[in-house]
Design a protein around this motif. Structure first.
Motif, PDB file in Angstrom:
ATOM      1  N   ALA A 107      -5.663 -40.583   9.384  1.00  0.00           N
ATOM      2  CA  ALA A 107      -4.357 -39.902   9.527  1.00  0.00           C
ATOM      3  C   ALA A 107      -3.532 -40.583  10.613  1.00  0.00           C
ATOM      4  N   ALA A 108      -4.193 -40.908  11.736  1.00  0.00           N
ATOM      5  CA  ALA A 108      -3.472 -41.558  12.837  1.00  0.00           C
ATOM      6  C   ALA A 108      -2.970 -42.929  12.387  1.00  0.00           C
ATOM      7  N   GLU A 109      -3.838 -43.689  11.707  1.00  0.00           N
ATOM      8  CA  GLU A 109      -3.446 -45.029  11.234  1.00  0.00           C
ATOM      9  C   GLU A 109      -2.283 -44.962  10.265  1.00  0.00           C
ATOM     10  N   ALA A 110      -2.245 -43.906   9.452  1.00  0.00           N
ATOM     11  CA  ALA A 110      -1.180 -43.766   8.443  1.00  0.00           C
ATOM     12  C   ALA A 110       0.088 -43.158   9.033  1.00  0.00           C
ATOM     13  N   GLY A 111       0.058 -42.825  10.331  1.00  0.00           N
ATOM     14  CA  GLY A 111       1.220 -42.191  10.960  1.00  0.00           C
ATOM     15  C   GLY A 111       1.434 -40.770  10.466  1.00  0.00           C
ATOM     16  N   LEU A 112       0.334 -40.124  10.034  1.00  0.00           N
ATOM     17  CA  LEU A 112       0.453 -38.772   9.475  1.00  0.00           C
ATOM     18  C   LEU A 112      -0.322 -37.741  10.305  1.00  0.00           C
ATOM     19  N   ALA A 113      -0.634 -38.092  11.560  1.00  0.00           N
ATOM     20  CA  ALA A 113      -1.470 -37.194  12.369  1.00  0.00           C
ATOM     21  C   ALA A 113      -0.797 -35.852  12.621  1.00  0.00           C
ATOM     22  N   ASP A 114       0.550 -35.830  12.576  1.00  0.00           N
ATOM     23  CA  ASP A 114       1.228 -34.544  12.791  1.00  0.00           C
ATOM     24  C   ASP A 114       1.284 -33.720  11.494  1.00  0.00           C
ATOM     25  N   GLN A 115       0.892 -34.324  10.388  1.00  0.00           N
ATOM     26  CA  GLN A 115       0.957 -33.628   9.085  1.00  0.00           C
ATOM     27  C   GLN A 115      -0.414 -33.332   8.503  1.00  0.00           C
ATOM     28  N   ALA A 116      -1.442 -33.977   9.018  1.00  0.00           N
ATOM     29  CA  ALA A 116      -2.785 -33.800   8.447  1.00  0.00           C
ATOM     30  C   ALA A 116      -3.811 -33.808   9.565  1.00  0.00           C
ATOM     31  N   THR A 117      -4.568 -32.710   9.671  1.00  0.00           N
ATOM     32  CA  THR A 117      -5.634 -32.641  10.670  1.00  0.00           C
ATOM     33  C   THR A 117      -6.922 -32.241   9.967  1.00  0.00           C
ATOM     34  N   PHE A 118      -8.028 -32.718  10.513  1.00  0.00           N
ATOM     35  CA  PHE A 118      -9.328 -32.512   9.866  1.00  0.00           C
ATOM     36  C   PHE A 118     -10.304 -31.945  10.891  1.00  0.00           C
ATOM     37  N   GLN A 119     -11.111 -30.993  10.447  1.00  0.00           N
ATOM     38  CA  GLN A 119     -12.038 -30.352  11.372  1.00  0.00           C
ATOM     39  C   GLN A 119     -13.360 -30.019  10.697  1.00  0.00           C
ATOM     40  N   PHE A 120     -14.401 -29.902  11.529  1.00  0.00           N
ATOM     41  CA  PHE A 120     -15.725 -29.528  11.026  1.00  0.00           C
ATOM     42  C   PHE A 120     -15.725 -28.026  10.789  1.00  0.00           C
ATOM     43  N   THR A 121     -15.781 -27.612   9.541  1.00  0.00           N
ATOM     44  CA  THR A 121     -15.834 -26.182   9.191  1.00  0.00           C
ATOM     45  C   THR A 121     -16.587 -26.042   7.880  1.00  0.00           C
ATOM     46  N   ASP A 122     -17.442 -25.033   7.817  1.00  0.00           N
ATOM     47  CA  ASP A 122     -18.186 -24.740   6.595  1.00  0.00           C
ATOM     48  C   ASP A 122     -17.333 -23.819   5.712  1.00  0.00           C
TER      49      ASP A 122
END
Ligand SMILES: C[S@@+](CC[C@H](N)C(=O)[O-])C[C@H]1O[C@@H](n2cnc3c(N)ncnc32)[C@H](O)[C@@H]1O
Length: 276
Positions: A107-122
């Motif tokens: 996401a950071a590399e694509a310049g989309l870190a403010d639009q896409a976040t990822f987290q560890f969740t079941d």
């Protein structure tokens, strides 16, 4: 909350962080099947897998600015395509720490870190507030869920009324021959899957969880090439796979990929629904 579950999140992570990394090195960043129009379609794996993502994006029909939950995000490639194409905000979840890190880096590399976040969740135990998403997709993650009904009920809880859902999933199709059963059992035993869903199970469970406007497409024929192509790719990495799982198991994994491609019982669906 503690949930007794099998496969446990750690079993799923072991698959993706182990043999999954070898499969991914030959398959590319979409950890899902490809879609080919017909036997004459010579599209590459990249084109065919992105095409399935685009079918999910159009089925979801999310509007710019909306908040979308990605249940089982892999390394984030489909979510980033969704964020870029539809202008939405995506929260992706996975039970692999490796994938969460890869997805946030992508996401950071694509310049989309403010639009896409990822987290560890079941997905079996999400702590998102009620009605906190406009849309959700589970892109080839439901087959790993120990209790698909529970996940659908969790997704229904976090979706606002009128929110859209899209699912792509590996399924079982009947009638199942003894040879087909062997292939399905192999999938369950080796890819952290308790049981594969069916179209009937999805219809029932979606209705029981308040979803309406359910549209289900069996796209097995369009996706069947996937595991045969994956077998060809993984075979080029045979030594690495054998180092991880042993020669015999490596050969068996590849053999069953080819058998899955030819088994009509090993199916694939794409569906959309709306939370009523
Ligand atoms: C076949 S991969 C699909 C990844 C991604 N959606 C894609 O299309 O590239 C399945 C994904 O489901 C995730 N998954 C499996 N069980 C899960 C669970 N209980 N909760 C959250 N994610 C899960 C895996 O970690 C993996 O990211």
């Amino acid at each position: 909350m503690t949930i007794e579950q099998s496969p446990a999140p750690g079993d799923v992570a072991d698959v993706y962080d182990g043999i999954g990394q070898i499969y991914g090195s030959t398959w590319g960043p979409n950890y899902h099947y490809g879609y080919w129009d017909d036997d004459d379609d010579q599209s590459s794996i990249e084109v065919a897998t992105d095409r399935l993502t685009d079918m999910m994006i159009s089925g979801l029909a999310a509007q710019p600015g909306q908040r979308v939950l990605d249940v089982g995000c892999g390394c984030g490639h489909p979510a980033l395509r969704l964020a870029r194409t539809a202008g939405v905000h995506v929260v992706g979840i996975s039970v692999s720490h490796v994938q969460v890190q890869q997805a946030n880096e992508a996401a950071a590399e694509a310049g989309l870190a403010d639009q896409a976040t990822f987290q560890f969740t079941d997905a079996m135990d999400m702590s998102f507030p009620d009605a906190s998403f406009d849309a959700a997709w589970a892109f080839e993650s439901m087959w790993h869920m120990p209790d698909r009904g529970r996940v659908l009920s969790e997704i229904a809880r976090v979706l606002r009324p009128g929110g859209r859902l899209a699912i792509a999933d590996v399924i079982e199709r009947g009638p199942v021959s003894p040879e087909g059963r062997e292939v399905l059992d192999h999938i369950c035993a080796n890819y952290a899957v308790k049981s594969l869903g069916t179209i009937d199970e999805y219809r029932e469970s979606l209705a029981a969880n308040g979803f309406v406007d359910v549209e289900i497409r069996d796209i097995t024929d369009n996706c069947a090439r996937t595991t045969a192509l994956m077998a060809d790719g993984v075979e080029t990495q045979f030594d690495k796979l054998a180092e991880l799982v042993g020669q015999e198991q490596a050969a068996s994994l590849i053999d069953y990929m080819r058998r899955a491609a030819a088994a009509p019982e090993s199916g694939y669906l794409i569906l959309t629904a709306t939370k009523g």
